[in-house]
Design an enzyme around this catalytic site. Sequence first.
Site, PDB file in Angstrom:
ATOM      1  N   GLY A 325       0.823  -1.198   0.000  1.00 18.16           N
ATOM      2  CA  GLY A 325       0.000   0.000   0.000  1.00 18.16           C
ATOM      3  C   GLY A 325       0.862   1.256   0.000  1.00 18.16           C
ATOM      4  O   GLY A 325       1.978   1.285  -0.542  1.00 18.16           O
ATOM      5  N   SER A 326       0.374   2.290   0.641  1.00 13.61           N
ATOM      6  CA  SER A 326       1.054   3.590   0.603  1.00 13.61           C
ATOM      7  C   SER A 326       2.345   3.637   1.408  1.00 13.61           C
ATOM      8  O   SER A 326       3.070   4.643   1.361  1.00 13.61           O
ATOM      9  CB  SER A 326       0.107   4.691   1.094  1.00 13.61           C
ATOM     10  OG  SER A 326      -0.963   4.854   0.190  1.00 13.61           O
ATOM     11  N   THR A 327       2.675   2.566   2.161  1.00 14.55           N
ATOM     12  CA  THR A 327       3.966   2.553   2.863  1.00 14.55           C
ATOM     13  C   THR A 327       5.128   2.502   1.874  1.00 14.55           C
ATOM     14  O   THR A 327       6.278   2.758   2.255  1.00 14.55           O
ATOM     15  CB  THR A 327       4.070   1.363   3.829  1.00 14.55           C
ATOM     16  OG1 THR A 327       3.940   0.138   3.089  1.00 14.55           O
ATOM     17  CG2 THR A 327       2.992   1.425   4.898  1.00 14.55           C
ATOM     18  N   LYS A 329       5.388   4.546  -0.616  1.00 12.54           N
ATOM     19  CA  LYS A 329       5.544   5.879  -1.204  1.00 12.54           C
ATOM     20  C   LYS A 329       6.833   6.612  -0.805  1.00 12.54           C
ATOM     21  O   LYS A 329       7.443   7.289  -1.653  1.00 12.54           O
ATOM     22  CB  LYS A 329       4.312   6.731  -0.898  1.00 12.54           C
ATOM     23  CG  LYS A 329       3.072   6.265  -1.665  1.00 12.54           C
ATOM     24  CD  LYS A 329       1.826   7.037  -1.288  1.00 12.54           C
ATOM     25  CE  LYS A 329       0.604   6.522  -2.065  1.00 12.54           C
ATOM     26  NZ  LYS A 329      -0.649   7.180  -1.652  1.00 12.54           N
TER      27      LYS A 329
END
Length: 616
Positions: A325-327, A329
């Site tokens: 997921g957004s980890t 980014k």
Amino acid sequence: MPRILTFKDNPEESRLFLSRIISAFIVIMILTTGLIIRLVYLQIVGHQHYSTLAKENSIKIEPTVPSRGIIYDKHGNILAENTQTYSLELIPEQIDDLDDTLLKLKKLLDLPDEKIEQFEKLRKRQKRFIGIPLLSNMTEEEMAKFAVARPFFHGVDVHIRQLRHYPYGDLAAHVVGYVGRINEDELKELPIAEYRGSTYVGKLGIESAYESELHGTTGYSEIETNVQGRPLKTLKEIDPIAGANLYLTLDIELQKTAFDALENYNGAVVSIEIDTGGVLVFASRPGFDPNPFVIGISTAAYKALESSPDQPLYNRALRGLYPPGSTIKPFMALAGLEYNTVSTQQQLFCPGFYQLPNTSHRYRDWKKGGHGSVNVTEAVTQSCDVYFYRLAGMLGIDHIHSFLQQFGFGEKTGIDLIGEKSGLLPSRDWKMGKKKQPWFPGETLITGIGQGYHQVTPLQLAKATATLANKGKMVTPHLVDKIVTESTSKPGENTPHTTIPLKSANIKTVIAAMVNVVHSNRGTARSIGMDINYQIAGKTGTAQLINIKQNASYNENQIDFKQRDHALFISFAPADNPKIAVAVIAENGGHGGSVAAPIAGKVIKQYLRDKLTPQP
């Protein structure tokens, strides 16, 4: 009637007689020479071998099992120990009717059929005059029942034995593991000399990975026996050498904080000491009680664990595979800066969706109205999906794969446990080899926000986060700090670190953005940064499990709990002098900021409570 005349040929007869004598002499000499050679071999060349065989006819070698090493946490709390227990044992030779005795004991002590079956298997491997356990780890009630009926059970008695015990139960089961009875397949693989007389072997976790250190060295006694094999007297004794004690990097109190903080969510928390790579927390929830496995868990109990929808036997921290997921980014942002694809002040516009040229499909942002124009710092802070769709397209899957691979994604971390999974870092070659299909541009976009084929373990996330905090210095996670015997103390496995060549200014930009995630008004995890006098760098993540149609909206209250998004959070602190890195995955938790971040916050705050000088 004519007379028959007989003529004698004395020379010929003498020659024939002499040849026969010589032949007989040669045969006798050959036989005598063979006998002498055989005697020389038996008395000189093969003396040691045949002496040993003769000795074993009258002397029995009895193994003495060593005491298994104790496992401690970093503060000296016992995680695995040897306790004294009472074992009900039968000597078949002294029992007139074994079947009847077993039946009576079964009724008296309410034994399940499995105990009887297990006893029968052990009995076939042992001699009749050796005690065979029927019931281990007897309760006080069982001992009281047997004590009353003891006079009626000739050849049955209670003995004190050592039994492995795990005081923290399910809290450390996936780290420490457990021992169990040696099965036939293991018996073929284990060294015969060292495991003569041993009943148990490490099956899981540290107990398995460090079996050779924990087991120790078997001793033995030379016992003179009669022709039936019964012992008469002890001739010689060699004491066993106890197994080494292991001191882990694990902090069991911190482990409890993480385990309890997950509460009703299945998931995992992994925390690493940034300078050393020592694993402070390795929590997988739900866990299981390892103690029943030591004496032999019942079939019903094992099936209940195995068939549970929550999968308590599954080590999520080591083997669980999740979309990051957004980890992902912060790592994508760093890749963009390192490849000069974007600059720190360059802004990209977010209208709430992104479209590839000449396509109608919209890749949506989590914020319906969009974030407007954002630079790389703002994109990380606000977790702007559109920014990272665009960045991923600009980088391309080849650069994304090469850069993320440096942080250990798609590879095993090298932790000192057995059974780690490597996750999946997708690439063109992987897709062509696995699916026989080319790579599509849309797949690059969703990889940029941690969706699609990309899968990580919680341990991988923690290692990558520690590497980022360490400004590119990569340490190998490990659980054993030192191995201590009666005479020596040596460190556990310590793999030399490697360093990723990164520009200091780029790392500083990304870490500042992660600090904003926790400490700025627009940060997605600002709730955990309000009551501390240091800064936490973090990144929230939400991993989508089901596809949402183009014109549909996601409403977690209208879907099954098991289909809700996973909540993730990575972090390290203090941001200016990192000591600890934490990765959290709460399955079906929905929101990284509201569910996963507070879990990491509790771990960080407890760890740093006594390590930082209080400031006004």
